[in-house]
Every structure is written in structure tokens, then in C-alpha cells.
Design a protein around this motif. Structure first.
Motif, PDB file in Angstrom:
ATOM      1  N   MET A   1      -8.992  11.949   0.555  1.00  0.00           N
ATOM      2  CA  MET A   1      -8.240  11.461   1.712  1.00  0.00           C
ATOM      3  C   MET A   1      -8.762  10.085   2.149  1.00  0.00           C
ATOM      4  N   ILE A   2      -7.856   9.248   2.585  1.00  0.00           N
ATOM      5  CA  ILE A   2      -8.216   7.923   3.077  1.00  0.00           C
ATOM      6  C   ILE A   2      -8.278   7.985   4.596  1.00  0.00           C
ATOM      7  N   ASN A   3      -9.447   7.672   5.166  1.00  0.00           N
ATOM      8  CA  ASN A   3      -9.588   7.788   6.617  1.00  0.00           C
ATOM      9  C   ASN A   3      -8.897   6.630   7.346  1.00  0.00           C
ATOM     10  N   ILE A   4      -8.827   6.762   8.666  1.00  0.00           N
ATOM     11  CA  ILE A   4      -8.093   5.793   9.483  1.00  0.00           C
ATOM     12  C   ILE A   4      -8.697   4.396   9.370  1.00  0.00           C
ATOM     13  N   GLU A   5     -10.031   4.319   9.360  1.00  0.00           N
ATOM     14  CA  GLU A   5     -10.695   3.015   9.278  1.00  0.00           C
ATOM     15  C   GLU A   5     -10.368   2.310   7.961  1.00  0.00           C
ATOM     16  N   ARG A   6     -10.364   3.087   6.881  1.00  0.00           N
ATOM     17  CA  ARG A   6     -10.043   2.503   5.579  1.00  0.00           C
ATOM     18  C   ARG A   6      -8.579   2.053   5.543  1.00  0.00           C
ATOM     19  N   LYS A   7      -7.693   2.819   6.152  1.00  0.00           N
ATOM     20  CA  LYS A   7      -6.283   2.422   6.201  1.00  0.00           C
ATOM     21  C   LYS A   7      -6.113   1.105   6.950  1.00  0.00           C
ATOM     22  N   LYS A   8      -6.897   0.922   8.010  1.00  0.00           N
ATOM     23  CA  LYS A   8      -6.832  -0.334   8.759  1.00  0.00           C
ATOM     24  C   LYS A   8      -7.264  -1.506   7.881  1.00  0.00           C
ATOM     25  N   GLN A   9      -8.322  -1.278   7.085  1.00  0.00           N
ATOM     26  CA  GLN A   9      -8.776  -2.321   6.165  1.00  0.00           C
ATOM     27  C   GLN A   9      -7.689  -2.660   5.144  1.00  0.00           C
ATOM     28  N   LEU A  10      -7.109  -1.610   4.575  1.00  0.00           N
ATOM     29  CA  LEU A  10      -6.084  -1.821   3.556  1.00  0.00           C
ATOM     30  C   LEU A  10      -4.834  -2.472   4.141  1.00  0.00           C
ATOM     31  N   ASP A  11      -4.532  -2.181   5.404  1.00  0.00           N
ATOM     32  CA  ASP A  11      -3.383  -2.815   6.055  1.00  0.00           C
ATOM     33  C   ASP A  11      -3.549  -4.337   6.098  1.00  0.00           C
ATOM     34  N   LYS A  12      -4.789  -4.790   6.323  1.00  0.00           N
ATOM     35  CA  LYS A  12      -5.053  -6.234   6.341  1.00  0.00           C
ATOM     36  C   LYS A  12      -4.783  -6.844   4.966  1.00  0.00           C
ATOM     37  N   LEU A  21       4.542  -3.331   0.643  1.00  0.00           N
ATOM     38  CA  LEU A  21       3.872  -2.143   0.106  1.00  0.00           C
ATOM     39  C   LEU A  21       3.533  -1.219   1.269  1.00  0.00           C
ATOM     40  N   ASN A  22       3.891   0.056   1.148  1.00  0.00           N
ATOM     41  CA  ASN A  22       3.619   0.988   2.250  1.00  0.00           C
ATOM     42  C   ASN A  22       2.857   2.229   1.803  1.00  0.00           C
ATOM     43  N   LYS A  23       2.190   2.126   0.643  1.00  0.00           N
ATOM     44  CA  LYS A  23       1.394   3.239   0.147  1.00  0.00           C
ATOM     45  C   LYS A  23      -0.043   2.775  -0.063  1.00  0.00           C
ATOM     46  N   TYR A  24      -0.978   3.676   0.193  1.00  0.00           N
ATOM     47  CA  TYR A  24      -2.390   3.317   0.140  1.00  0.00           C
ATOM     48  C   TYR A  24      -3.118   3.827  -1.102  1.00  0.00           C
ATOM     49  N   TYR A  25      -2.663   4.931  -1.667  1.00  0.00           N
ATOM     50  CA  TYR A  25      -3.457   5.668  -2.651  1.00  0.00           C
ATOM     51  C   TYR A  25      -3.879   4.810  -3.845  1.00  0.00           C
ATOM     52  N   SER A 129      -6.905  -4.506 -11.486  1.00  0.00           N
ATOM     53  CA  SER A 129      -6.584  -3.165 -10.988  1.00  0.00           C
ATOM     54  C   SER A 129      -5.531  -3.218  -9.890  1.00  0.00           C
ATOM     55  N   VAL A 130      -5.654  -4.193  -8.996  1.00  0.00           N
ATOM     56  CA  VAL A 130      -4.657  -4.356  -7.932  1.00  0.00           C
ATOM     57  C   VAL A 130      -3.295  -4.686  -8.537  1.00  0.00           C
ATOM     58  N   VAL A 131      -3.281  -5.569  -9.524  1.00  0.00           N
ATOM     59  CA  VAL A 131      -2.017  -5.890 -10.204  1.00  0.00           C
ATOM     60  C   VAL A 131      -1.447  -4.636 -10.862  1.00  0.00           C
ATOM     61  N   GLY A 132      -2.308  -3.838 -11.490  1.00  0.00           N
ATOM     62  CA  GLY A 132      -1.856  -2.595 -12.107  1.00  0.00           C
ATOM     63  C   GLY A 132      -1.266  -1.631 -11.090  1.00  0.00           C
ATOM     64  N   ALA A 133      -1.911  -1.522  -9.937  1.00  0.00           N
ATOM     65  CA  ALA A 133      -1.421  -0.635  -8.876  1.00  0.00           C
ATOM     66  C   ALA A 133      -0.077  -1.118  -8.342  1.00  0.00           C
ATOM     67  N   LEU A 134       0.039  -2.419  -8.117  1.00  0.00           N
ATOM     68  CA  LEU A 134       1.293  -2.972  -7.604  1.00  0.00           C
ATOM     69  C   LEU A 134       2.420  -2.821  -8.621  1.00  0.00           C
ATOM     70  N   TYR A 135       2.079  -2.964  -9.888  1.00  0.00           N
ATOM     71  CA  TYR A 135       3.079  -2.770 -10.946  1.00  0.00           C
ATOM     72  C   TYR A 135       3.638  -1.347 -10.906  1.00  0.00           C
ATOM     73  N   LEU A 136       2.761  -0.366 -10.756  1.00  0.00           N
ATOM     74  CA  LEU A 136       3.213   1.028 -10.710  1.00  0.00           C
ATOM     75  C   LEU A 136       4.036   1.313  -9.459  1.00  0.00           C
ATOM     76  N   GLU A 137       3.673   0.698  -8.353  1.00  0.00           N
ATOM     77  CA  GLU A 137       4.361   0.963  -7.089  1.00  0.00           C
ATOM     78  C   GLU A 137       5.676   0.194  -6.955  1.00  0.00           C
ATOM     79  N   LEU A 138       5.703  -1.056  -7.444  1.00  0.00           N
ATOM     80  CA  LEU A 138       6.831  -1.935  -7.143  1.00  0.00           C
ATOM     81  C   LEU A 138       7.629  -2.397  -8.357  1.00  0.00           C
ATOM     82  N   GLY A 139       7.044  -2.299  -9.551  1.00  0.00           N
ATOM     83  CA  GLY A 139       7.735  -2.769 -10.743  1.00  0.00           C
ATOM     84  C   GLY A 139       7.374  -4.205 -11.082  1.00  0.00           C
ATOM     85  N   LEU A 140       7.664  -4.602 -12.304  1.00  0.00           N
ATOM     86  CA  LEU A 140       7.219  -5.891 -12.827  1.00  0.00           C
ATOM     87  C   LEU A 140       7.834  -7.086 -12.100  1.00  0.00           C
TER      88      LEU A 140
END
Length: 236
Positions: A1-12, A21-25, A129-140
Motif C-alpha cells: 500500500m502507498i501511504n498518504i505522504e508518499r502519494k503527496k510526493q508522487l502528486d508533485k 496520470l492518475n495512478k500511483y502503483y 523505469s518511469v518511461v516504462g511505467a508511463l508507457y504501460l499506463e498511457l501508451g506510446l
């Protein structure tokens, strides 16, 4: 699970990425170093190595397509050389720094204390890794501009003739001589699996010429090639 503090970091970071992008995992996994997983007893697939593998291919494709379209007069060999100089550890680490990924990395205490968030190998892996994650979430198609934005300064630098790729420079120098064979070999490995240091040797005509160390095999080979060029007085 991603805690609230980590979600705030990822939101930035998501705000910087600016791709709706609206997913954190997957993004969180992309920023998780293996040392953090090992230290906290998490599942082995909850670190970024698999996403880094995917992202490496995606970055290579995006850069390759860009070069193909923008430089129609360059040969296949020239395009390959440019892409290799751009899609490399040092260049990808600079892209990660431009995006500001370092502070978002999760890593074990030892890795963090050793300056892991500033280490080129970790930053390059994180960017891919971030590019890989974005590719899976949003497409090329949706991530092409984002990917190129942070690596474009290095593309322009290489196009201008500044390759910064020591292995390529060494290869080109030695090709001017007849009957010269060059080979890279890993001489030694030290440290635990999540924090290894590799020592690579440059062998010219089967004789060890110079060595270099790095946190990845690629980095060690580049360091060995750089040492060779300095020994030859090609680099000062």
C-alpha cells in the motif's frame, strides 16, 4: 500500500510529468530501488528492474524514430551511433536530473547513505523505469514528447559532434590501425547483489590495456575505455 505522504510526493512528480496520470502503483515501483525492497522484506517484483528493462526498449524506440524522421540524410550507421551515444547511462542520468527524480527514489538505508539518489546508474534506471511505467499506463503516442523533452539536450549535443561515448571513441581510434582487436571483460565483482561494483578491463590484441570501475557493467566499460583514451593521450 502507498501511504498518504508518499502519494503527496508522487502528486508533485505527476504535476511535473504533466500527462494526466492518475495512478500511483507503477510510478511508485518505477522509483523503488531493489535495496529498498530487500531491506523491507517486500516482494521481489516490487522494485524497478523489470520496468527499467521495458523502459530501455521504449526510450530506444522513441529516440530511434525521432532520429529517423528528423535526419533523413544520415546513414543507418550514423543513426545507430547517435542513438547509442544518447541512450546511455550518463545521458539518461542527466535526463533524470532534469526531471528531478533523485528525491523521489525509495532505497535502502545503506544505499541512501552512500549517495545512491545521485548515482548515475540509479538515476538512469529510474528514468527508464518511469518511461516504462508511463508507457504501460498511457501508451506510446502520449509519452513521446515527454520522453524526448528531457533527453533532447543530449540529442542536440551528440548531433553537434560531442558524443561523450568513450567506447565509441576508442573503437574509432583503434579502427585506424590494422589488425587491432578490442574486447571488454569483467575482471571482478564486489558487493551484495543490490549494490555491486564491477571492474572492467579493456583488452587490446588480447592484452590488458586499462581498467575501470562502475556500478553497472556498462559504466565500468565506459570508465575502462576512458582510461584507455587518457593513456593514449587522446583525452587530457
Amino acid at each position: 500500500m502507498i501511504n498518504i505522504e508518499r502519494k503527496k510526493q508522487l502528486d508533485k512528480l505527476i504535476g511535473k510529468i504533466d500527462l494526466n496520470l492518475n495512478k500511483y502503483y507503477l510510478l511508485n515501483i518505477a522509483l523503488t530501488h531493489p535495496s529498498y525492497v530487500f531491506e523491507n522484506g517486500q516482494k521481489r517484483d516490487e522494485h524497478n528492474q523489470r520496468l527499467e528493462f521495458l523502459g530501455d526498449a521504449v526510450v530506444g524506440l522513441i529516440v530511434g524514430e525521432y532520429l529517423y524522421k528528423e535526419y533523413p540524410n544520415k546513414t543507418e550507421g550514423e543513426l545507430t551511433k547517435i542513438r547509442a551515444a544518447v541512450v546511455c547511462e550518463a545521458s539518461l542520468a542527466r535526463a533524470a536530473n532534469r526531471l528531478g527524480l533523485g528525491p523521489y527514489l525509495l532505497m535502502g538505508k545503506g544505499e541512501k547513505l552512500a549517495g545512491g539518489s545521485k548515482r548515475n546508474s540509479n538515476l538512469a534506471d529510474a528514468y527508464e523505469s518511469v518511461v516504462g511505467a508511463l508507457y504501460l499506463e498511457l501508451g506510446l503516442d502520449k509519452i513521446k514528447d515527454f520522453t524526448l523533452k528531457y533527453i533532447m539536450p543530449d540529442i542536440e549535443k551528440v548531433i553537434s559532434g560531442d558524443y561523450g561515448d568513450y567506447k565509441t571513441q576508442l573503437q574509432e581510434h583503434l579502427q585506424k590501425q590494422q589488425s587491432v582487436m578490442i574486447e571488454y571483460k569483467i575482471i571482478s565483482e564486489e558487493g551484495p547483489d543490490h549494490d555491486k561494483e564491477f571492474k572492467s578491463g579493456v583488452f587490446i590484441n588480447e592484452k590488458l590495456y586499462a581498467t575501470g570501475k562502475g556500478k553497472t557493467k556498462k559504466e565500468a566499460e565506459q570508465k575502462a575505455a576512458e582510461a584507455s583514451l587518457r593513456k593514449m593521450d587522446i583525452l587530457k
